[in-house]
Design an enzyme around this catalytic site. Structure first.
Site, short mmCIF file in Angstrom:
data_model
loop_
_atom_site.label_atom_id
_atom_site.label_comp_id
_atom_site.label_asym_id
_atom_site.label_seq_id
_atom_site.Cartn_x
_atom_site.Cartn_y
_atom_site.Cartn_z
N SER A 101 32.90 42.60 33.80
CA SER A 101 33.56 43.28 34.70
C SER A 101 33.05 43.12 36.23
CB SER A 101 34.04 44.71 34.73
OG SER A 101 32.85 45.33 34.30
N GLU A 103 41.91 38.98 34.36
CA GLU A 103 41.52 38.18 35.54
C GLU A 103 40.82 37.02 35.03
OE1 GLU A 103 40.03 41.00 39.14
OE2 GLU A 103 38.90 41.18 37.17
N HIS A 155 38.40 38.31 32.27
CA HIS A 155 38.10 39.88 32.09
C HIS A 155 39.33 40.53 31.95
CE1 HIS A 155 37.50 43.54 35.04
NE2 HIS A 155 37.25 43.83 33.99
N ASN A 205 37.99 45.06 40.95
CA ASN A 205 36.98 45.96 41.10
C ASN A 205 36.40 45.78 42.63
OD1 ASN A 205 36.45 47.28 38.86
ND2 ASN A 205 35.32 45.47 37.74
#
Length: 662
Positions: free
Chosen positions: A118, A153, A141, A192
Site C-alpha cells: 500500500s 489499484e 493493491h 493513500n
C-alpha cells in the site's frame, strides 16, 4: 484449471487467496508457519459461507475450499506452474525483496509477480528480480477486506510493461474487481495520497486549536457525506498503521509535515480500536463502537477548507499524468467509500473556493504542499470554476437546483433529478421526506413537458435508501402506523401514475421502504455495489408500503415469499437475474448511465410515453380483454396529437422528429 500463488496468509493474503479460489483458480497459499495457514483457512471458509448465504457464491463452499492448497515456508513449491503470484507479506521492503527474488527464481518465466503493497515502491521491489523479469513486476493493491472492497489499484513501476498492466487488469476483473491505473510509482499511489491529505488537514486544524476532533468528524460525515470522519477512520484502521504508511511515504519523497496530534498517539501506543483508545475511547481493545458525534458539532466547519489539500493532491496527480481524472475519482469513491471523488467535490465546491482555502493553508503554515497546483490556478484564470460556471474538471449541463430538508431537486433540460439526501441515515425515509416527495411530484406534474420529460430518483452517499426511519415512528398507535403505511403506498402509487417515466438509480443499499420506492418506478438501474432486500421480517413486521404486492408482481409469488420470509439481501446481479433490476453498471458509471437513458427517453413523444405507461400499469391489473380495450382507446386518443403528425411526417422525410408533448 488456472493457477495462482499468494505469499502471505494474513488479513490481506487470505482474502486475496479467497478471491482467486472463488474465481476458479487453483491457489497455493504460502506462509512461514502451519498455524498461520490453519487460521487463514478457517477465516476463508467463514467468509465464503457468508458470501454463499448472500447468494454471492454459487458453488458449494467445500468446492471453493478444495482449490486452496497451503504450503509451509516454501515459495518455490507454491509458485510451480502458476500464471500470477501476489505477494501480501508485511510492509517491509527487505522482506518483500526476498520474496520476489525467490518467486523469480522458481516461477514460470511468463508469470506475473504482483505486490499488494500500500505504500512501498514497485520499482525498488522489482529490482530484486532478474532484469528480464522486471517488466512483469507490478503493483496490485487490494483494499481491506479484499472479498468485499471493490477496488484494485494497478501500479506501474519503472520497468512494468503495458502487457503486464493489461493482464493484471484482466486478473482483477476475473476476481470481480474494478481497477484504476497509477501510471507512475509515486508514494501512496492514489488513495493513500488523497487520504493522507485529509488526515493531515484534520489533524493540523486540531493541533492549531481551530476545531475539535468531534467537530471535524461531524463535518466530514454530515456535511461532506463521508462514511467515517477522519479521526474515526484512523482509530478504526489503526493509528500505528497511519504513522507507518505516512513515514514510508515521507521517506520516499511525499511532501508532508507529520502532525504532532497523530505522532503523539503513536508514541503513547494509543492506536485506536485495537488498543481501546485513540482519538476516541472504546469499550474494550478490539471492540469498535461508534463514538458519539452530534450532527450539530460540525456546523461551523468549512468543508472546502478540510478537503482543499486533498483536491490539490488530486490536481497534481492529474497534471502529472499519474492517473486520469476518472481513475482518481473512481479510486477514492471505491477505495474510501466517498460519495464523490475529490475532483467532483472540487467542481461542486468551486475551484476558486478551493484555491482560496489552499492560500489560507499556505499562509498559516508556510508548507509548500499547500501551494495551489498550477492546474488549479490555470482553471481559475480561465473561468473553469466547476458546476457554477458549467465547466471545471468535468463539463456540466447548466442546471437549476434547490436543496430541501431531505431532498436535492435538480432540473436539467428535460430531466428532473430527485436525490434522497439523508446520507448520514442511509437516506432512511422519514415523515419529512414523504411530505417533500409529495410536493416535488406535485410540482413536476404541473410542469410543461418542455421542462421535464423524465424523472430520475437516486440517493446521496452510499445508499439509495435503507428503508423507513423506524425511529421516527416509535410510540405511534396502530391506527397512526396504518395511516403512515397508506400514505407511503399512495406516494408510491403516484410514481406509477405520474405522466412521465421515472427511473431509479440504485447507488447502494436499497432495503425495505427504499426497495418499495424503487419498485414503484418504471425502471431500476443499479450499481454493482447495490444490495436489495425486504428485511422487515427481522424486526418483527412485514413490508408496509406495497412490498408484498409489488415484489410478487416483479419476480413471482414464490421468490417474493422467499425474500420477504427470510429478510435476505441480494446483490445487484442477482436482482438483475430475477428481473427486479433492469441493468447493473459500475458505480462510477451509474450517473452517466442514468443520464444517458433519461435523455434517450426524453427524445420520445411524451404523451405516447404516458399512454404506454398507463396501458401497461393499469392493463396488467385487469383481465386481458379490459387491458386490450384500454390500449385501443389510448392508441386512438394519440392520433389526435400534434406529436403523431410530427412523427409520421419526420419518418416520411427521413429526419429526426422534434416531439413537443402536444
Amino acid at each position: 484449471m488456472p493457477k495462482a500463488a499468494v505469499v502471505g496468509a494474513g488479513t490481506m493474503g487470505h482474502g486475496i487467496a479467497e478471491l482467486f479460489a472463488i474465481a476458479g483458480y487453483e491457489v497455493a497459499l504460502v506462509d512461514v508457519a502451519e498455524e498461520y495457514l490453519k487460521r487463514a483457512l478457517q477465516n476463508i471458509e467463514w467468509s465464503v459461507k457468508k458470501l454463499a448465504e448472500k447468494g454471492q457464491v454459487k458453488e458449494d463452499v467445500q468446492t471453493v475450499m478444495s482449490r486452496i492448497k497451503t504450503v509451509v515456508n516454501d515459495i518455490c513449491k507454491a509458485v510451480e506452474g502458476v500464471e500470477v503470484v501476489v505477494e501480501a507479506v508485511v510492509e517491509d521492503i527487505e522482506v518483500k525483496k526476498r520474496v520476489f527474488a525467490e518467486a523469480d527464481r522458481c516461477a514460470p518465466p511468463e508469470a506475473i509477480l504482483a505486490t499488494n503493497t500500500s505504500s512501498l515502491p514497485i520499482t525498488e521491489i522489482a529490482e530484486a528480480v532478474k532484469p528480464e523479469r522486471r517488466p512483469r513486476v507490478v503493483g496490485m493493491h487490494f483494499f481491506n477486506p479484499p472479498p468485499l472492497m471493490p477496488l484494485v489499484e494497478i501500479i506501474r513501476g519503472r520497468y512494468t510493461s503495458d502487457e503486464t498492466v493489461k493482464k493484471t487488469a484482466e486478473y482483477a476483473a476475473r476476481l470481480g474487481k474494478q481497477t484504476v491505473v497509477v501510471n507512475r510509482d509515486v508514494p501512496g499511489f492514489i488513495v493513500n495520497r488523497i487520504l493522507a491529505r485529509v488526515n493531515e488537514a484534520a489533524c493540523w486544524m486540531v493541533a492549531r486549536g481551530e476545531a475539535t476532533v468531534q467537530e471535524i468528524d461531524s463535518a466530514l460525515m454530515y456535511k461532506a457525506g463521508l462514511p467515517m470522519g477522519a479521526f474515526i477512520l484512523m482509530d478504526y484502521t489503526g493509528i500505528d498503521v497511519v504513522c507507518f504508511i505516512g513515514d514510508a511515504m515521507l521517506k520516499r519523497g511525499f511532501k508532508t509535515h507529520p502532525c504532532p496530534v497523530i505522532t503523539e498517539k503513536c508514541q503513547q501506543k494509543k492506536y485506536g480500536v485495537k488498543t481501546g483508545e485513540g482519538f476516541y475511547k472504546y469499550p474494550a481493545p478490539g471492540k469498535f463502537q461508534w463514538p458519539e458525534v452530534p450532527k450539530s458539532a460540525g456546523d461551523k466547519i468549512d468543508i472546502a477548507y478540510i478537503l482543499a489539500p486533498a483536491v490539490n493532491e488530486a490536481a497534481y496527480l492529474l497534471r502529472e499524468g499519474i492517473a486520469t481524472r476518472e481513475d482518481i475519482d473512481k479510486a477514492v469513491r471505491l477505495g474510501l467509500n466517498w460519495p464523490k471523488g475529490p475532483l467532483e467535490y472540487a467542481d461542486e465546491l468551486g475551484i476558486d473556493t478551493i484555491v482560496k482555502a489552499l492560500e489560507e493553508w499556505k499562509g498559516k503554515t508556510g508548507f509548500e504542499e499547500y501551494e495551489p497546483d498550477p492546474l488549479l490556478r490555470s482553471m481559475v484564470a480561465s473561468g473553469r470554476l466547476g458546476k457554477k460556471s458549467g465547466e471545471g474538471f468535468y463539463t456540466y449541463v447548466k442546471a437549476e437546483e434547490k436543496k430541501l430538508e431531505t431532498l436535492i431537486v435538480r432540473y436539467e433540460p428535460g430531466i428532473a433529478w430527485i436525490i434522497l439526501n439523508r446520507p448520514e441515515r442511509l437516506n432512511a425515509i422519514n415523515p419529512k421526506m414523504i411530505e417533500e416527495l409529495w410536493k416535488v411530484l406535485d410540482e413536476i406534474e404541473q410542469m410543461d413537458y418542455e421542462k421535464v420529460r423524465v424523472v430520475v430518483i437516486t440517493g446521496a452517499g452510499r445508499a439509495f435508501s435503507a428503508g423507513a426511519d423506524v425511529t421516527g415512528f416509535m410510540g405511534a398507535t396502530p391506527v397512526t402506523i396504518f395511516k403512515i403505511s397508506r400514505k407511503l403506498q399512495m406516494l408510491y402509487d403516484r410514481l406509477e401514475l405520474l405522466d412521465r417515466p421515472v427511473i431509479c438509480g440504485l447507488n447502494g443499499y436499497t432495503l425495505g421502504g427504499g426497495l418499495e420506492l424503487a419498485m414503484a418506478c418504471d425502471f431500476r438501474i443499479a450499481s454493482e455495489t447495490a444490495e436489495l432486500g425486504q428485511p422487515e421480517i427481522n424486526l418483527g413486521f412485514i413490508p408496509g408500503a406495497g412490498g408484498t404486492q409489488r415484489l410478487a408482481r416483479h419476480i413471482g409469488r414464490d421468490r417474493a415469499k422467499e425474500l420477504i420470509f427470510t429478510g435476505d439481501r441480494i446483490p445487484a446481479r442477482e436482482a438483475e437475474r430475477l428481473g427486479l433490476v433492469h441493468k447493473v453498471v459500475p458505480l462510477d458509471k451509474l450517473e452517466q448511465e442514468l443520464r444517458a437513458f433519461a435523455n434517450k427517453l426524453a427524445e420520445k413523444p411524451p404523451l405516447a410515453l404516458a399512454m404506454a405507461k398507463y396501458a401497461i400499469n393499469f392493463g396488467i391489473e385487469a383481465p386481458q380483454w379490459v387491458g386490450m380495450v384500454l390500449e385501443a382507446a389510448q392508441f386512438g386518443l394519440l392520433f389526435s396529437t400534434e406529436d403523431v403528425i410530427e412523427g409520421v411526417s419526420s419518418f416520411l422525410q427521413k429526419k429526426k422528429p422534434q416531439f413537443k408533448g402536444k
